[in-house]
Enzyme design. Sequence first.
Site, mmCIF file in Angstrom:
data_model
loop_
_atom_site.group_PDB
_atom_site.id
_atom_site.type_symbol
_atom_site.label_atom_id
_atom_site.label_comp_id
_atom_site.label_asym_id
_atom_site.label_seq_id
_atom_site.Cartn_x
_atom_site.Cartn_y
_atom_site.Cartn_z
ATOM 1 N N ASP A 1 15.889 10.874 -3.930
ATOM 2 C CA ASP A 1 15.545 9.465 -3.755
ATOM 3 C C ASP A 1 14.720 9.275 -2.483
ATOM 4 O O ASP A 1 13.669 8.615 -2.499
ATOM 5 C CB ASP A 1 16.826 8.633 -3.698
ATOM 6 C CG ASP A 1 16.568 7.168 -3.405
ATOM 7 O OD1 ASP A 1 16.312 6.409 -4.347
ATOM 8 O OD2 ASP A 1 16.624 6.784 -2.217
ATOM 9 N N GLU B 1 6.711 -3.378 -3.112
ATOM 10 C CA GLU B 1 7.503 -3.445 -1.879
ATOM 11 C C GLU B 1 8.930 -2.966 -2.094
ATOM 12 O O GLU B 1 9.506 -2.270 -1.244
ATOM 13 C CB GLU B 1 7.523 -4.886 -1.356
ATOM 14 C CG GLU B 1 8.235 -5.062 -0.029
ATOM 15 C CD GLU B 1 7.494 -4.404 1.117
ATOM 16 O OE1 GLU B 1 8.037 -3.420 1.670
ATOM 17 O OE2 GLU B 1 6.383 -4.849 1.452
ATOM 18 N N LYS C 1 10.543 8.113 -1.843
ATOM 19 C CA LYS C 1 10.126 7.069 -0.911
ATOM 20 C C LYS C 1 9.209 7.639 0.170
ATOM 21 O O LYS C 1 8.245 6.984 0.587
ATOM 22 C CB LYS C 1 11.356 6.415 -0.292
ATOM 23 C CG LYS C 1 12.222 5.685 -1.312
ATOM 24 C CD LYS C 1 13.556 5.275 -0.723
ATOM 25 C CE LYS C 1 14.430 4.583 -1.759
ATOM 26 N NZ LYS C 1 15.779 4.277 -1.253
#
Length: 430
Positions: free
Chosen positions: A203, A131, A207
């Site tokens: 980054d 998570e 994700k």
Amino acid sequence: MMRTRPLKVALLGCGVVGSEVARIMTTHADDLTQRIGAPVELAGVAVRRPSKVREGIDPSLVTTDATALLKRGDIDIAIEVIGGIEPARTLITTAFEHGISVVSANKALLAQDGAALHAAAEQHGLDLYYEAAVAGAIPLVRPMRESLAGDKINRVMGIVNGTTNFILDKMDSTGAGYQEALDEATALGYAEADPTADVEGYDAAAKAAILAGIAFHTRVRLDDVYREGMTEVSAADFASAKRMGCTIKLLAILERAADGESVTARVHPAMIPLSHPLASVREAYNAVFVEAEAAGRLMFYGPGAGGAPTASAVLGDLVAVARNKLAEATGPGESAYTQLPVSHMGEVVTRYHISLDVADKPGVLAQVATTFAEHGVSIDTVRQQGKDGEASLVVVTHRAPDAALSGTVEALRKLDTVRGVASIMRVEGE
């Protein structure tokens, strides 16, 4: 019935996030015991610099030999907050080989090798939870993997990097240039000394790969994600955006094709209308907008980084994995049954905002409009201004394949009446 023998946890990494994980495990030990149904014990902390003082951590737990910690035979769960590819990948694999479930916050590794790690976890009948890898404290991975498992997600669009959102928000609200806003972000600790991973979109792309895989039940690697950074965004771009009733955000956009036969994943700066929920996301906050067939539009919002927020997500996974251990079960693993191809960016249908420096003379607009028409791109609006023989022309297009729009821009550069392309930006969120 409460189990008295503790579940033992190995903490791999004890930086900003790891130290917060250790602190919360200690201060909330009684609550965690009640929520899990058994005590959880921090049994070892693997670090690179053992001499560093770590407040609240028993020095006898600290080791530089993470592999030995995992192999000693009594560890139930490993929390990996080292980051990067190696040694994290080898350590996670070692954990699985020794019957240890893993909680990770490692977005780069999961985006690159998530499929192999999921396969290793499944082979050994263990959990892999992450998570914290996507949006800090925001519950996002589990709702998409579990709460929306019975629905069909068609689109995900979000702000998933707090550093870039802080910079763009300052440029928008104060009129600062990119470098000035970056300097402020660095001074406040939002930006690293080397901000490349954030401002160039690496980054956010990692994700995006993780979220796309979950949303579309297909394997999406980091290399599949189209990426543009935000270092070229200027104060002039924000002025143009404001004239359109928009602002600018660095967005991760994941879409299922209309025919359902492919998906796209991309990260780039874009203008979005001020009426869109993402436009109001300020400072270093993250927000993700999910569109599903049955649930409709959902928005997840909150702090996307920082020691305590990220540790909150890690501890949430720890509780879930610990409960699974007690039940001798595992949670959801990788779902990649659709095996959908990831389309090239050129096939994505988008709108463009294009600012041109042109000669201030008759016929320029007609020549530019003809170039757009020749490439199959229709124009939505045009704004022209100029004096003393120089002019600017701002064109906003209707939606068209990105390849056609890119081809149009290249053709415009070759016109003798076009002095230069001042800026190009996609328009999203209508």
